[in-house]
Structures are given as structure tokens and as C-alpha cells.
Design a protein around this motif. Structure first.
Motif, mmCIF file in Angstrom:
data_model
loop_
_atom_site.group_PDB
_atom_site.id
_atom_site.type_symbol
_atom_site.label_atom_id
_atom_site.label_comp_id
_atom_site.label_asym_id
_atom_site.label_seq_id
_atom_site.Cartn_x
_atom_site.Cartn_y
_atom_site.Cartn_z
ATOM 1 N N VAL A 53 65.556 51.593 20.959
ATOM 2 C CA VAL A 53 64.957 50.175 21.057
ATOM 3 C C VAL A 53 64.417 49.794 22.467
ATOM 4 C CG1 VAL A 53 64.892 47.809 20.580
ATOM 5 C CG2 VAL A 53 65.446 49.101 18.597
ATOM 6 N N LYS A 54 65.307 49.919 23.403
ATOM 7 C CA LYS A 54 65.093 49.503 24.857
ATOM 8 C C LYS A 54 64.135 50.630 25.525
ATOM 9 C CE LYS A 54 67.942 50.779 27.999
ATOM 10 N NZ LYS A 54 69.233 50.933 28.960
ATOM 11 N N LEU A 55 64.393 51.871 25.127
ATOM 12 C CA LEU A 55 63.241 52.610 25.543
ATOM 13 C C LEU A 55 62.101 52.964 24.895
ATOM 14 C CD1 LEU A 55 65.661 55.867 25.708
ATOM 15 C CD2 LEU A 55 64.882 54.568 27.924
ATOM 16 N N LEU A 56 61.803 52.599 23.729
ATOM 17 C CA LEU A 56 60.568 52.269 23.302
ATOM 18 C C LEU A 56 59.664 50.916 23.858
ATOM 19 C CD1 LEU A 56 61.346 53.028 19.695
ATOM 20 C CD2 LEU A 56 59.829 54.321 21.104
ATOM 21 N N PHE A 57 60.417 50.144 23.994
ATOM 22 C CA PHE A 57 60.014 48.881 24.783
ATOM 23 C C PHE A 57 59.391 49.257 26.324
ATOM 24 C CE2 PHE A 57 60.267 44.915 27.157
ATOM 25 C CZ PHE A 57 59.706 43.952 26.266
ATOM 26 N N LEU A 58 60.296 49.737 26.781
ATOM 27 C CA LEU A 58 59.868 50.117 28.190
ATOM 28 C C LEU A 58 58.669 51.023 28.283
ATOM 29 C CD1 LEU A 58 63.497 50.799 29.817
ATOM 30 C CD2 LEU A 58 61.913 48.762 30.427
ATOM 31 N N LYS A 61 55.856 51.194 23.481
ATOM 32 C CA LYS A 61 55.712 51.702 22.060
ATOM 33 C C LYS A 61 55.848 50.213 21.108
ATOM 34 C CE LYS A 61 54.495 55.722 23.345
ATOM 35 N NZ LYS A 61 53.004 56.292 23.370
ATOM 36 N N LEU A 62 55.314 49.274 21.380
ATOM 37 C CA LEU A 62 55.903 48.041 20.905
ATOM 38 C C LEU A 62 55.514 47.946 19.648
ATOM 39 C CD1 LEU A 62 54.695 45.518 23.478
ATOM 40 C CD2 LEU A 62 56.760 47.054 23.607
ATOM 41 N N HIS A 63 54.739 48.483 18.798
ATOM 42 C CA HIS A 63 54.312 48.537 17.485
ATOM 43 C C HIS A 63 55.473 49.371 16.514
ATOM 44 C CE1 HIS A 63 52.547 52.339 18.690
ATOM 45 N NE2 HIS A 63 52.578 52.736 17.652
ATOM 46 N N SER A 64 56.423 49.948 17.154
ATOM 47 C CA SER A 64 57.227 50.811 16.534
ATOM 48 C C SER A 64 58.729 50.060 16.399
ATOM 49 C CB SER A 64 57.639 51.965 17.284
ATOM 50 O OG SER A 64 56.546 52.912 17.435
ATOM 51 N N LEU A 65 58.704 48.834 16.901
ATOM 52 C CA LEU A 65 59.991 48.121 17.213
ATOM 53 C C LEU A 65 60.245 47.252 15.914
ATOM 54 C CD1 LEU A 65 60.075 47.223 20.937
ATOM 55 C CD2 LEU A 65 61.319 49.100 19.926
ATOM 56 N N LEU A 133 58.850 39.839 31.591
ATOM 57 C CA LEU A 133 57.527 39.729 32.087
ATOM 58 C C LEU A 133 56.807 40.975 31.614
ATOM 59 C CD1 LEU A 133 57.740 39.036 35.890
ATOM 60 C CD2 LEU A 133 57.202 37.435 34.125
ATOM 61 N N ALA A 134 57.248 41.977 30.924
ATOM 62 C CA ALA A 134 56.640 43.196 30.195
ATOM 63 C C ALA A 134 55.694 43.017 29.588
ATOM 64 C CB ALA A 134 57.854 44.059 29.852
ATOM 65 N N TRP A 135 54.689 43.731 29.552
ATOM 66 C CA TRP A 135 53.467 43.924 28.729
ATOM 67 C C TRP A 135 52.761 42.695 28.553
ATOM 68 C CZ3 TRP A 135 52.897 48.867 29.051
ATOM 69 C CH2 TRP A 135 53.978 49.472 29.140
ATOM 70 N N LYS A 136 52.549 41.845 29.625
ATOM 71 C CA LYS A 136 51.665 40.817 29.590
ATOM 72 C C LYS A 136 50.330 41.109 29.890
ATOM 73 C CE LYS A 136 52.868 36.689 29.397
ATOM 74 N NZ LYS A 136 52.948 35.858 28.446
ATOM 75 N N ASN A 137 49.415 40.778 29.287
ATOM 76 C CA ASN A 137 48.123 40.943 29.614
ATOM 77 C C ASN A 137 47.500 39.713 29.949
ATOM 78 O OD1 ASN A 137 48.255 43.551 28.788
ATOM 79 N ND2 ASN A 137 46.801 43.853 27.567
ATOM 80 N N VAL A 138 47.119 39.496 31.211
ATOM 81 C CA VAL A 138 46.682 38.224 31.653
ATOM 82 C C VAL A 138 45.386 38.298 32.591
ATOM 83 C CG1 VAL A 138 48.780 36.908 31.335
ATOM 84 C CG2 VAL A 138 48.189 37.951 33.580
ATOM 85 N N VAL A 139 44.578 37.187 32.782
ATOM 86 C CA VAL A 139 43.569 37.269 33.694
ATOM 87 C C VAL A 139 43.996 36.624 35.007
ATOM 88 C CG1 VAL A 139 41.060 36.512 33.974
ATOM 89 C CG2 VAL A 139 41.853 37.300 31.782
ATOM 90 N N SER A 140 44.000 37.278 36.040
ATOM 91 C CA SER A 140 44.366 36.545 37.343
ATOM 92 C C SER A 140 43.391 35.552 37.829
ATOM 93 C CB SER A 140 44.371 37.718 38.468
ATOM 94 O OG SER A 140 43.214 38.277 38.694
ATOM 95 N N GLN A 147 47.916 43.926 33.576
ATOM 96 C CA GLN A 147 49.101 44.134 32.769
ATOM 97 C C GLN A 147 50.151 44.290 33.509
ATOM 98 O OE1 GLN A 147 49.812 47.938 30.306
ATOM 99 N NE2 GLN A 147 48.911 46.575 28.768
ATOM 100 N N ILE A 148 51.390 43.594 32.972
ATOM 101 C CA ILE A 148 52.713 43.693 33.690
ATOM 102 C C ILE A 148 53.476 45.124 32.946
ATOM 103 C CG2 ILE A 148 54.649 42.596 34.531
ATOM 104 C CD1 ILE A 148 52.293 41.271 35.528
ATOM 105 N N ARG A 149 53.666 46.045 33.556
ATOM 106 C CA ARG A 149 54.462 46.959 33.112
ATOM 107 C C ARG A 149 55.797 46.955 33.897
ATOM 108 N NH1 ARG A 149 50.651 52.281 32.412
ATOM 109 N NH2 ARG A 149 49.041 51.175 30.936
ATOM 110 N N PRO A 150 56.974 47.304 32.852
ATOM 111 C CA PRO A 150 58.562 47.015 33.360
ATOM 112 C C PRO A 150 58.677 48.361 33.936
ATOM 113 C CG PRO A 150 58.209 47.416 30.957
ATOM 114 C CD PRO A 150 56.974 47.491 31.524
#
Length: 313
Positions: A53-58, A61-65, A133-140, A147-150
Motif C-alpha cells: 500500500v505504501k509503495l503504490l501510494f509513492l 498508483k492511487l486507483h489501486s488502493l 503533500l503527495a499528488w496534489k495538483n494545484v495552480v501556482s 504536481q507534488i511528488r513524494p
């Protein structure tokens, strides 16, 4: 161990339409706890699934969780896994499961796939607090989507980063840094473990005359390491304050952040992120940012997103 099981289960629910890939995800009611005690082999098997679960998140692969969380919850609740040898794996699993509700539905999970984003990237590099903060898609603030990648470096204390250290978290830190492309925008989120586990103990053992003396040593190690790394890899570097979530360590954290900010602001290559998640009296985390008593939830990113200026990477 910091939240009630019924709340834990509700946090793991994910609602989807019947026309979607999975008709039923999450848990509608609190499952009956498993009565048996797990043997060592079963506990280690659970640790493998928690790690998956941790690795899929990192990996994004969020839709698998959601289906994995729905399957694991009835097995792990009320088992006191925080008292076993898999407590770290269990802690990361529970953190990830509680972050999932902050992604709206299964469609947004798929849309946030690591391979489907074409905007600018920001790397959140740190211990478990980097995952909020991971996988946040925001407009600066300048109108660019980011996108924030962990990038996770588990168990790292700033103390581990000193020149004469050969402890394995130091290598985890440098391997994590190596994985981030040169000239990237990076948010560094470390030192919470120093504040929680190390500083008070070091003073008790008379390694330092005071907390302030210990803080100065740790801050110097951390900032010197970051300056050297940023110079080598040409990062656009932002230093995140230690999050003062735990009541028991909050006085140390606030003192630490004051010293860290002073040191960071003396470095031309580092930028301090000014974040305040506390109530006016500084006695508790504001309710809108609370998560599990140890971490904050992803909505706090609103406090810092306008402070980040994107690089070309």
C-alpha cells in the motif's frame, strides 16, 4: 493507536458509482474483529501488504488502493499491531489509508496517476510528513499547474546526516536526493524525529547542557547538508518547518523551528516556508488541519503553495 477504530474505518471509505470499475469499495459498517491472534508468519504477511500500500501510494498508483484498504481493514483493526515488529509498516499503512479520502473519487485517483501529468513538478522530500503533500495538483500563484511528488526517506534524523555517520538512514537520505532530477524544485521536510525522539533524551544523558544547545548542533548539521546538496544538484530548495502536531513535543518543535528559520534565512540557496497550523494560543493544531494526531491533512498545502516559485523542471 491515536484514533478510534470506528473513526478509522469511516476514514477509509471511498464511494464510487456502480458503473465504475469496482461496485463496492470501503466499509459500510465496522467489521467484527478477528478473534484469533496472529502468528509471526501471518504478521509478516500483513507487513508485506502494508508495504505494498505504501509503495503504490509513492508510485502514484492511487486507483489501486481503495480495494486493498477495504480488504485489509477487517483484518488489522483491533489487533494492536503497533505493539508488534511490524509497527512501522502498520503506521505507514494507516497514514496512507487516512490520506485517501482527500482524493474525491475513483476518477480523481486515476487522473492523478504519476504518468498522466504534464505540468511542472515539485518534490516533497522527507519522512512520513512528506506524504501529506503527495499528488496534489494545484495552480501556482503565477498560473502554472504543478504536481507534488513524494520522495520518502524513512526514519531520517538530521543527526544522521553528520559527516562521520554511517547509519543507514543517512544513505536513505542521499539515495532519495539522488532520485530527484537536478535543477528541480524540492521541499525538504525533515527533523520531526529529532524533536520527538532525540533532543530531550540527549539532554537527559548529558550530551548537551540544554535543549537549545542540542538544537543548534542539529540545525547546523541539517542546514549545512542541504546547502551542500543544493549546490551540487542546483535545486530550488524550500525548507519546511517541523510540524508541531504532537502536544508533548510542541515546545521543543517551536524552539527548533525558530533556530532553523534563523539559520535558513542566512543561506541564499535556501528558502524558508512560513507555515502556521496552530491556534492563536499555540496550544493545539487548528481543526481544519488535523488528521491522526501525528500528521496533518493535505488541506494545509493551501498555506504554502503561493510561496513556491517553479523551476523549469
Amino acid at each position: 493507536e491515536t484514533i478510534q477504530d470506528d473513526k478509522d474505518v469511516r476514514l477509509c471509505k471511498v464511494s464510487v458509482k456502480k458503473s465504475e470499475e469496482w461496485e463496492t469499495l470501503g466499509l459500510e459498517t465496522i467489521p467484527k474483529p478477528i478473534k484469533k491472534s496472529f502468528n509471526d508468519e501471518e504478521i509478516q504477511t500483513l507487513a508485506i501488504w502494508f508495504t505494498a500500500v505504501k509503495l503504490l501510494f509513492l508510485l502514484g498508483k492511487l486507483h489501486s488502493l481503495p480495494p486493498l484498504v477495504a480488504l485489509l481493514e477487517p483484518i488489522r483493526i483491533q489487533q494492536n499491531l503497533h505493539l508488534t515488529l511490524v509497527r512501522n509498516e502498520h503506521a505507514y499503512y494507516t497514514l496512507v489509508s487516512q490520506l485517501l479520502p482527500y482524493f474525491d473519487d475513483i476518477n480523481s485517483f486515476k487522473q492523478k496517476s504519476a504518468n498522466s501529468f504534464n505540468g511542472k513538478l515539485v518534490y516533497s522530500f522527507g519522512d512520513s510528513h512528506a506524504l501529506s503533500l503527495a499528488w496534489k495538483n494545484v495552480v501556482s500563484s503565477n498560473g502554472e499547474e504543478m504536481q507534488i511528488r513524494p520522495v520518502l526517506a524513512t526514519g531520517v534524523k538530521a543527526w544522521h546526516l553528520r559527516k562521520d555517520s554511517q547509519f543507514f538512514p543517512k544513505y536513505a537520505f542521499h539515495e532519495g536526493a539522488k532520485s530527484i532530477p537536478s535543477a528541480s524544485t524540492v521541499i525538504f521536510i525533515f527533523c520531526e524525529i529529532d524533536c520527538r525522539e532525540a533532543l530531550a533524551k540527549a539532554v537527559e544523558e548529558a550530551k548537551y547542557g540544554s535543549i537549545e544547545e542540542g538544537i543548534k548542533v542539529v540545525v547546523d548539521i541539517y542546514v549545512d547538508t542541504l546547502v551542500e546538496l543544493v549546490q551540487k544538484k542546483k535545486f530550488s530548495a524550500y525548507v519546511h518547518p517541523v510540524l508541531p502536531v504532537l502536544d508533548v513535543t510542541r515546545p521543543i518543535v517551536l524552539t527548533f523551528n525558530k533556530a532553523l528559520r534563523f539559520k535558513v534565512e542566512q543561506q541564499a540557496s535556501l528558502t524558508w516556508l512560513d507555515i502556521d497550523i496552530l491556534s492563536a494560543d499555540k496550544k493545539q493544531v487548528l481543526s481544519q488541519y488535523q488528521l491522526d494526531g501525528t500528521h496533518v491533512n493535505p488541506t494545509y498545502f493551501e498555506l504554502l503553495k503561493d510561496q513556491i516559485v517553479l523551476t523549469e523542471k
